[in-house]
Write a protein that holds these residues in place. Structure first.
Motif, PDB file in Angstrom:
ATOM      1  N   TYR A   1       8.971  13.867  -3.318  1.00 12.98           N
ATOM      2  CA  TYR A   1       7.774  13.341  -2.677  1.00 12.98           C
ATOM      3  C   TYR A   1       8.154  12.211  -1.729  1.00 12.98           C
ATOM      4  O   TYR A   1       8.913  11.305  -2.087  1.00 12.98           O
ATOM      5  N   ARG A   2       7.615  12.283  -0.525  1.00 10.71           N
ATOM      6  CA  ARG A   2       7.831  11.217   0.459  1.00 10.71           C
ATOM      7  C   ARG A   2       6.612  10.301   0.458  1.00 10.71           C
ATOM      8  O   ARG A   2       5.500  10.706   0.821  1.00 10.71           O
ATOM      9  N   LEU A   3       6.823   9.068   0.038  1.00  8.58           N
ATOM     10  CA  LEU A   3       5.750   8.080  -0.013  1.00  8.58           C
ATOM     11  C   LEU A   3       5.873   7.116   1.159  1.00  8.58           C
ATOM     12  O   LEU A   3       6.969   6.590   1.425  1.00  8.58           O
ATOM     13  N   ALA A   4       4.775   6.905   1.855  1.00  6.86           N
ATOM     14  CA  ALA A   4       4.734   5.889   2.904  1.00  6.86           C
ATOM     15  C   ALA A   4       4.320   4.572   2.261  1.00  6.86           C
ATOM     16  O   ALA A   4       3.290   4.490   1.589  1.00  6.86           O
ATOM     17  N   VAL A   5       5.139   3.554   2.442  1.00  7.39           N
ATOM     18  CA  VAL A   5       4.948   2.274   1.769  1.00  7.39           C
ATOM     19  C   VAL A   5       4.735   1.200   2.837  1.00  7.39           C
ATOM     20  O   VAL A   5       5.649   0.868   3.587  1.00  7.39           O
ATOM     21  N   LYS A   6       3.516   0.678   2.902  1.00 10.24           N
ATOM     22  CA  LYS A   6       3.198  -0.358   3.886  1.00 10.24           C
ATOM     23  C   LYS A   6       3.275  -1.728   3.231  1.00 10.24           C
ATOM     24  O   LYS A   6       2.580  -2.015   2.260  1.00 10.24           O
ATOM     25  N   LEU A   7       4.126  -2.589   3.778  1.00  9.59           N
ATOM     26  CA  LEU A   7       4.358  -3.913   3.212  1.00  9.59           C
ATOM     27  C   LEU A   7       3.348  -4.921   3.758  1.00  9.59           C
ATOM     28  O   LEU A   7       2.698  -4.679   4.782  1.00  9.59           O
ATOM     29  N   PRO A   8       3.208  -6.065   3.083  1.00 13.35           N
ATOM     30  CA  PRO A   8       2.271  -7.092   3.575  1.00 13.35           C
ATOM     31  C   PRO A   8       2.571  -7.543   5.001  1.00 13.35           C
ATOM     32  O   PRO A   8       1.669  -7.955   5.722  1.00 13.35           O
ATOM     33  N   SER A   9       3.825  -7.440   5.423  1.00  6.44           N
ATOM     34  CA  SER A   9       4.204  -7.831   6.780  1.00  6.44           C
ATOM     35  C   SER A   9       3.711  -6.845   7.827  1.00  6.44           C
ATOM     36  O   SER A   9       3.774  -7.118   9.026  1.00  6.44           O
ATOM     37  N   GLY A  10       3.229  -5.674   7.376  1.00  5.09           N
ATOM     38  CA  GLY A  10       2.793  -4.636   8.304  1.00  5.09           C
ATOM     39  C   GLY A  10       3.814  -3.553   8.523  1.00  5.09           C
ATOM     40  O   GLY A  10       3.510  -2.511   9.120  1.00  5.09           O
TER      41      GLY A  10
ATOM     42  N   ASP B   1       0.841  -1.189   0.000  1.00  2.00           N
ATOM     43  CA  ASP B   1       0.000   0.000   0.000  1.00  2.00           C
ATOM     44  C   ASP B   1       0.884   1.251   0.000  1.00  2.00           C
ATOM     45  O   ASP B   1       1.815   1.350   0.805  1.00  2.00           O
ATOM     46  N   VAL B   2       0.608   2.187  -0.917  1.00  2.00           N
ATOM     47  CA  VAL B   2       1.419   3.393  -1.058  1.00  2.00           C
ATOM     48  C   VAL B   2       0.540   4.624  -0.855  1.00  2.00           C
ATOM     49  O   VAL B   2      -0.505   4.757  -1.506  1.00  2.00           O
ATOM     50  N   THR B   3       0.963   5.513   0.044  1.00  2.00           N
ATOM     51  CA  THR B   3       0.252   6.767   0.271  1.00  2.00           C
ATOM     52  C   THR B   3       1.254   7.923   0.245  1.00  2.00           C
ATOM     53  O   THR B   3       2.435   7.740   0.541  1.00  2.00           O
ATOM     54  N   LEU B   4       0.757   9.108  -0.106  1.00  2.00           N
ATOM     55  CA  LEU B   4       1.598  10.306  -0.125  1.00  2.00           C
ATOM     56  C   LEU B   4       1.680  10.861   1.291  1.00  2.00           C
ATOM     57  O   LEU B   4       0.666  11.157   1.918  1.00  2.00           O
ATOM     58  N   ASP B   5       2.912  11.018   1.777  1.00  2.39           N
ATOM     59  CA  ASP B   5       3.146  11.393   3.167  1.00  2.39           C
ATOM     60  C   ASP B   5       3.644  12.830   3.312  1.00  2.39           C
ATOM     61  O   ASP B   5       3.714  13.349   4.418  1.00  2.39           O
TER      62      ASP B   5
END
Length: 278
Positions: free
Chosen positions: A160-169, A145-149
Motif C-alpha cells: 500500500y502506498r500511503l501519502a503522508v502530509k506533514l505539518p510543514s506542508g 495526515d495519512v491517505t491511501l494513494d
C-alpha cells in the motif's frame, strides 16, 4: 526511527522513479485500517509509546565513502533529538540535532573541523522527521495526515502506498507491505547537486527487539541505480540513558559528548560501538 540514519547520508543519493498501479479488487482497506495494522505488526502502540530513547550501532557501506563497513552509532531521544556518528579513516563525522538547531562536524586533512550549523534545508528536514517511531504511529497527534494513494509492487510484493502530509506542508510516501503490514519503502525530497531529487529508502531484515519489529537493513538510492548505500544495524538498545548534553553543539572534532562516551545502555553495547572511539 529508520528515516534519520539515511537522511544523514542523503547528500550522496539521486532521484527515484516509481511505477504505480490501482488498488487490486478485494484490497479495500482504508488508510486508517492500514495504519492500525502497521502499528500492530510493529509491536503495538503502547509498546512504542514506552520508548523514550534508542541507540543503534552498526556499519555503513557506500560507493561514496573511502572504505567499506564504516562503523556508526545513532542516538535518538524524544521528542526530536538525534546524534549520528560515523568513523571515517579513524576520524569521526558527527551530525547533531537538539530539536531546534543542528550542527555537523566533518573529518579533514588536519584531523577534524569545527562544528558548522545546519543549512536551512537541513533544518527543515530535521524538523520534519519523527524520531523513534516514525510518521504513522500517533500520526494524528503529530499533525500528520495519512491517505491511501494506491498500491505498488515493491520487490515483487504488493504494498500500500500511503501519502503522508506533514505539518510543514511537505508530502511524503510510505509503502506498507500488503501481507506483513510492515514498512518496506519510504521516499523523501532532497536537494541534489543539480536540484531537487526524490530519495528512495527500503527496509528489510526485520528482527524482534523486546517485542518491537525493527528493520536491521536499510538501503537507499535511485530506483535504477546500480549500487545502493546500505546501512546495517548490528545492535539496537531501547531506553538507554541519554543526557541532553549529547545533543548539544559538538566540540571540535566531535569527540566530546559522543554516544560511546555517554550512552551506557543495559545491556552494554557490543564491541562495534568501541570502534567509534578515538
Amino acid at each position: 526511527m529508520t528515516r534519520i540514519a539515511l537522511w544523514m547520508l542523503v547528500g550522496c543519493l539521486t532521484a527515484a522513479v516509481y511505477a504505480s498501479e490501482q488498488i487490486p479488487e478485494g484490497r479495500d482497506l482504508s488508510a486508517d485500517q492500514i495504519v492500525e495494522k502497521n502499528i500492530a505488526a510493529r509491536g503495538g502502540l503502547d509498546a512504542w509509546r514506552k520508548i523514550q530513547t534508542m541507540v543503534w550501532v552498526g556499519h555503513v557501506d557506500s560507493a561514496n565513502t573511502p572504505s567499506d563497513e564504516l562503523p556508526f552509532a545513532l542516538a535518538l531521544k524524544r521528542p526530536n533529538k538525534t546524534r549520528f556518528e560515523m568513523t571515517v579513516l579513524n576520524q569521526r563525522a558527527v551530525r547533531v540535532f537538539n530539536g531546534k538547531q543542528g550542527w555537523k562536524v566533518s573529518p579533514s586533512a588536519t584531523g577534524g573541523g569545527e562544528a558548522r550549523p545546519y543549512t536551512m534545508d537541513e533544518l527543515k528536514s530535521a524538523h520534519d522527521e519523527q524520531v523513534i517511531d516514525g510518521l504513522l504511529i500517533d500520526h494524528q497527534a503529530k499533525g500528520v495526515d495519512v491517505t491511501l494513494d494506491g498500491i505498488d509492487k515493491v520487490d515483487g510484493h504488493d504494498a500500500y502506498r500511503l501519502a503522508v502530509k506533514l505539518p510543514s506542508g511537505v508530502t511524503r510516501h510510505v509503502w506498507v507491505d500488503a501481507q506483513s503490514f510492515l514498512d518496506v519503502k519510504y521516499d523523501r525530497a532532497a536537494r541534489g547537486p543539480r536540484g531537487p531529487v526524490t530519495v528512495e529508502v527500503k527496509y528489510s531484515d526485520y528482527k524482534d527487539v523486546e517485542g518491537l519489529q525493527i528493520p536491521f537493513t536499510i538501503e537507499s538510492g535511485a530506483a535504477a541505480a546500480g549500487k545502493r548505500d546500505k546501512l546495517t544495524i548490528d545492535k539496537v538498545s531501547l531506553n538507554p540513558p541519554l543526557d541532553d548534553t549529547m545533543f548539544a553543539k559538538p566540540a571540535s572534532q566531535g569527540w566530546h559528548n559522543s554516544v560511546s562516551v555517554n550512552a551506557e545502555p543495559s545491556p552494554p553495547m557490543p564491541p562495534a560501538l568501541s570502534r567509534t572511539s578515538p
